[in-house]
Design a protein around this motif. Structure first.
Motif, PDB file in Angstrom:
ATOM      1  N   ALA A 173       0.832  -1.205   0.000  1.00 51.36           N
ATOM      2  CA  ALA A 173       0.000   0.000   0.000  1.00 51.36           C
ATOM      3  C   ALA A 173       0.865   1.253   0.000  1.00 51.36           C
ATOM      4  N   ARG A 174       1.968   1.243   0.778  1.00 52.59           N
ATOM      5  CA  ARG A 174       2.866   2.403   0.814  1.00 52.59           C
ATOM      6  C   ARG A 174       3.532   2.625  -0.541  1.00 52.59           C
ATOM      7  N   ILE A 175       3.965   1.537  -1.177  1.00 51.22           N
ATOM      8  CA  ILE A 175       4.594   1.642  -2.499  1.00 51.22           C
ATOM      9  C   ILE A 175       3.594   2.196  -3.517  1.00 51.22           C
ATOM     10  N   TYR A 176       2.358   1.705  -3.470  1.00 50.56           N
ATOM     11  CA  TYR A 176       1.319   2.182  -4.387  1.00 50.56           C
ATOM     12  C   TYR A 176       1.061   3.676  -4.188  1.00 50.56           C
ATOM     13  N   LYS A 177       0.963   4.117  -2.940  1.00 43.82           N
ATOM     14  CA  LYS A 177       0.717   5.531  -2.659  1.00 43.82           C
ATOM     15  C   LYS A 177       1.876   6.397  -3.136  1.00 43.82           C
ATOM     16  N   ASP A 178       3.103   5.929  -2.944  1.00 46.74           N
ATOM     17  CA  ASP A 178       4.271   6.693  -3.407  1.00 46.74           C
ATOM     18  C   ASP A 178       4.269   6.841  -4.927  1.00 46.74           C
ATOM     19  N   LYS A 179       3.974   5.746  -5.642  1.00 40.51           N
ATOM     20  CA  LYS A 179       3.939   5.804  -7.111  1.00 40.51           C
ATOM     21  C   LYS A 179       2.823   6.716  -7.595  1.00 40.51           C
ATOM     22  N   THR A 180       1.659   6.637  -6.955  1.00 42.42           N
ATOM     23  CA  THR A 180       0.530   7.482  -7.339  1.00 42.42           C
ATOM     24  C   THR A 180       0.859   8.948  -7.104  1.00 42.42           C
TER      25      THR A 180
ATOM     26  N   LEU B 170       3.886  10.344  -7.087  1.00 39.40           N
ATOM     27  CA  LEU B 170       4.854  10.766  -8.095  1.00 39.40           C
ATOM     28  C   LEU B 170       4.178  11.037  -9.429  1.00 39.40           C
ATOM     29  N   PHE B 171       3.244  10.171  -9.822  1.00 46.46           N
ATOM     30  CA  PHE B 171       2.520  10.365 -11.082  1.00 46.46           C
ATOM     31  C   PHE B 171       1.701  11.651 -11.035  1.00 46.46           C
TER      32      PHE B 171
END
Length: 125
Positions: free
Chosen positions: A28-35, A37-38
């Motif tokens: 979930a943390r990785i997904y939030k970070d990528k979102t 950045l996008f």
């Protein structure tokens, strides 16, 4: 004697459940970070200087759209520049000052000249 294997199996199940939960938190943390950045890549940074003329977006027209209405008001003059894309602008007519986010502004081109439109009168056949 029969409780020991059951205890060990239960402890292993609890540890496995904790590992799965930790993996879910990490994903979930990785997904939030990528979102994030996008999203941050899509935001256009706007740079205005003090004294520059800008136009302000009329957010009311997004709720009640009008075909031929301009979505921009102004011109306004930038009086202060703050951090995080915030600006203080002043109205040319009323001299009122207020703070706005830079996403609601665009630069105003003063040298824009409207061309005269030639009218052609058609005669009925």
């Amino acid at each position: 004697m029969e409780l020991e294997p059951a205890e060990k199996a239960r402890k292993l199940d609890i540890q496995e459940l904790e590992e799965i939960r930790n993996d879910a938190y990490e994903n979930a943390r990785i997904y939030k970070d990528k979102t994030k950045l996008f999203h941050d890549k899509k935001i256009a940074q706007k740079h205005f200087s003090i004294g520059q003329k800008v136009l302000l977006s009329n957010s009311v027209l997004k709720l009640f759209p009008g075909k031929l209405r301009s979505r921009w008001q102004g011109p306004f003059i930038v009086t202060k520049v703050f951090t995080h894309d915030e600006f203080e602008i002043e109205s040319e007519e009323s001299r009122k000052r207020f703070m706005v986010n830079g996403q609601w502004l665009k630069s105003f081109n003063e040298n824009f000249q409207a061309h005269a439109v030639e009218k052609i009168h058609l005669e009925p056949p």
